[in-house]
Motif scaffolding. Structure first.
Motif, short mmCIF file in Angstrom:
data_model
loop_
_atom_site.label_atom_id
_atom_site.label_comp_id
_atom_site.label_asym_id
_atom_site.label_seq_id
_atom_site.Cartn_x
_atom_site.Cartn_y
_atom_site.Cartn_z
N ALA A 53 0.83 -1.21 0.00
CA ALA A 53 0.00 0.00 0.00
C ALA A 53 0.86 1.25 0.00
O ALA A 53 0.53 2.25 -0.67
CB ALA A 53 -0.92 -0.01 1.21
N MET A 54 1.96 1.22 0.74
CA MET A 54 2.87 2.38 0.76
C MET A 54 3.49 2.62 -0.61
O MET A 54 3.59 3.76 -1.07
CB MET A 54 3.98 2.14 1.80
CG MET A 54 3.51 2.20 3.23
SD MET A 54 4.88 1.84 4.38
CE MET A 54 4.07 2.12 5.97
N GLN A 55 3.87 1.54 -1.26
CA GLN A 55 4.53 1.66 -2.57
C GLN A 55 3.56 2.10 -3.67
O GLN A 55 3.98 2.71 -4.66
CB GLN A 55 5.17 0.33 -2.95
CG GLN A 55 6.34 -0.07 -2.06
CD GLN A 55 6.84 -1.47 -2.35
OE1 GLN A 55 6.14 -2.30 -2.95
NE2 GLN A 55 8.07 -1.76 -1.93
N ASN A 56 2.29 1.79 -3.50
CA ASN A 56 1.29 2.12 -4.53
C ASN A 56 0.25 3.12 -4.02
O ASN A 56 -0.88 3.13 -4.48
CB ASN A 56 0.58 0.84 -4.98
CG ASN A 56 1.54 -0.16 -5.60
OD1 ASN A 56 1.90 -0.07 -6.77
ND2 ASN A 56 1.96 -1.14 -4.80
N ASN A 58 -0.25 6.39 -4.30
CA ASN A 58 -0.86 7.33 -5.25
C ASN A 58 -1.82 6.63 -6.21
O ASN A 58 -2.88 7.17 -6.55
CB ASN A 58 0.22 8.06 -6.04
CG ASN A 58 1.00 9.04 -5.17
OD1 ASN A 58 0.49 9.53 -4.18
ND2 ASN A 58 2.25 9.30 -5.54
N ILE A 59 -1.47 5.42 -6.62
CA ILE A 59 -2.33 4.66 -7.54
C ILE A 59 -3.65 4.31 -6.84
O ILE A 59 -4.73 4.44 -7.42
CB ILE A 59 -1.62 3.38 -8.02
CG1 ILE A 59 -0.39 3.74 -8.84
CG2 ILE A 59 -2.57 2.50 -8.83
CD1 ILE A 59 0.47 2.55 -9.24
N ALA A 63 -7.51 5.48 -7.70
CA ALA A 63 -8.58 4.50 -7.86
C ALA A 63 -9.77 4.85 -6.96
O ALA A 63 -10.94 4.73 -7.38
CB ALA A 63 -8.06 3.10 -7.53
N GLU A 64 -9.49 5.31 -5.74
CA GLU A 64 -10.56 5.74 -4.83
C GLU A 64 -11.38 6.88 -5.45
O GLU A 64 -12.62 6.85 -5.45
CB GLU A 64 -9.96 6.22 -3.51
CG GLU A 64 -9.47 5.13 -2.60
CD GLU A 64 -9.00 5.69 -1.28
OE1 GLU A 64 -9.77 6.41 -0.62
OE2 GLU A 64 -7.85 5.43 -0.90
N LEU A 65 -10.67 7.89 -5.94
CA LEU A 65 -11.35 9.05 -6.54
C LEU A 65 -12.18 8.62 -7.74
O LEU A 65 -13.30 9.11 -7.93
CB LEU A 65 -10.32 10.11 -6.95
CG LEU A 65 -9.57 10.80 -5.81
CD1 LEU A 65 -8.46 11.69 -6.36
CD2 LEU A 65 -10.54 11.63 -4.96
N ALA A 66 -11.64 7.71 -8.54
CA ALA A 66 -12.36 7.22 -9.73
C ALA A 66 -13.66 6.54 -9.32
O ALA A 66 -14.71 6.73 -9.96
CB ALA A 66 -11.48 6.27 -10.52
N ILE A 67 -13.61 5.74 -8.25
CA ILE A 67 -14.82 5.04 -7.78
C ILE A 67 -15.86 6.04 -7.30
O ILE A 67 -17.06 5.89 -7.59
CB ILE A 67 -14.46 4.04 -6.66
CG1 ILE A 67 -13.68 2.86 -7.23
CG2 ILE A 67 -15.73 3.53 -5.97
CD1 ILE A 67 -13.17 1.89 -6.18
N SER A 91 -14.52 1.49 0.31
CA SER A 91 -14.22 1.31 1.74
C SER A 91 -12.94 0.49 1.93
O SER A 91 -12.14 0.79 2.82
CB SER A 91 -15.39 0.62 2.44
OG SER A 91 -16.57 1.37 2.33
N ILE A 92 -12.74 -0.52 1.08
CA ILE A 92 -11.55 -1.36 1.16
C ILE A 92 -10.30 -0.56 0.77
O ILE A 92 -9.28 -0.57 1.47
CB ILE A 92 -11.70 -2.60 0.26
CG1 ILE A 92 -12.78 -3.53 0.84
CG2 ILE A 92 -10.37 -3.34 0.11
CD1 ILE A 92 -13.19 -4.65 -0.09
N LEU A 93 -10.38 0.14 -0.36
CA LEU A 93 -9.24 0.94 -0.81
C LEU A 93 -8.90 2.03 0.20
O LEU A 93 -7.72 2.33 0.45
CB LEU A 93 -9.54 1.55 -2.18
CG LEU A 93 -9.63 0.57 -3.36
CD1 LEU A 93 -10.01 1.31 -4.63
CD2 LEU A 93 -8.31 -0.16 -3.55
N ASN A 94 -9.94 2.62 0.78
CA ASN A 94 -9.70 3.67 1.77
C ASN A 94 -9.03 3.09 3.02
O ASN A 94 -8.26 3.78 3.70
CB ASN A 94 -11.02 4.35 2.14
CG ASN A 94 -10.81 5.75 2.66
OD1 ASN A 94 -9.95 6.49 2.18
ND2 ASN A 94 -11.58 6.13 3.65
#
Length: 227
Positions: A53-56, A58-59, A63-67, A91-94
């Motif tokens: 999660a730390m390495q990715n 920004n990605i 993805a959160e904003l897109a959802i 909720s999972i991505l957040n």
């Protein structure tokens, strides 16, 4: 002989109907927060997932904003299953991004921010529920302040880099998203009444889900501002 089957709204009092639907929206929000908490708990016991999660970061954030944008654009056209899937996916991505942020601040700061968030969120949600006035006129001003905060935040992050400004923006964020909580609860109530007689029963479920996402975002933004 024509006979019309009474709707839910006609079968019970208007007040109890609105309260029940608003409670459903709140419960969806709680389920979203609980999902986020479970993800965070899982990450704390699985360092590999935390490193990923730390390495990715920004990605995942993109993805959160897109959802959120996709959910908002398709809330009245997508199927309920698709909307619920997007809600829990967010909720999972957040959970992934919040855990990365939380680790940087430490357990004590996170706990204090969470308690403070509960106080602000619940207090302003109650005000939004109790108040009779339509608060829709607040929307342009709240959005204007939100846009100004985003622009100023980006300028400060990439150019100004002023820690004092960041602190004051956090204070403003707590106030702004607390007011958003009050506004959103009031708005959900109005939408429930507006769509109460809709022939398509799924419309009210869409209102519940959309309201849950709005309240979830209010809660998380108050938490991040306090943190």
């Amino acid at each position: 002989m024509n006979y019309t089957v009474p709707t839910e709204f006609q079968q019970e009092s208007a007040t109890s109907f609105v309260n029940r639907k608003l409670r459903n929206s709140m419960l969806w929000m709680v389920w979203g927060l609980f999902t986020t908490f479970l993800v965070a708990l899982y990450m704390l016991f699985n360092p590999r997932v935390l490193v990923m999660a730390m390495q990715n970061y920004n990605i995942i954030l993109i993805a959160e904003l897109a959802i959120v944008f996709l959910f908002s654009a398709r809330v009245m056209s997508s199927g309920l299953t698709a909307l619920k899937t997007m809600f829990f996916a967010y909720s999972i991505l957040n959970g992934l991004t919040l855990t990365v942020v939380a680790v940087a601040y430490g357990a004590q700061a996170v706990f204090s921010a969470f308690i403070g968030t509960l106080v602000f969120f619940v207090s302003f949600a109650i005000v939004g529920f109790v108040i009779k006035k339509d608060l829709s006129s607040f929307a342009p001003y709240l959005l204007a302040v939100l846009v100004a905060m985003i622009v100023l935040g980006l300028l400060n992050a990439f150019w100004l880099k002023n820690t004092g400004l960041s602190l004051w923006m956090s204070y403003l964020g707590v106030i702004l998203f607390s007011i958003f909580t009050m506004y959103d609860v009031n708005r959900i109530k109005k939408q429930i009444v507006m769509y109460a007689h809709a022939e398509d029963a799924s419309v009210l479920e869409r209102v519940e889900l959309a309201g849950a996402l709005s309240l979830y975002l209010d809660f998380i933004n108050i938490f991040l501002s306090l943190l």
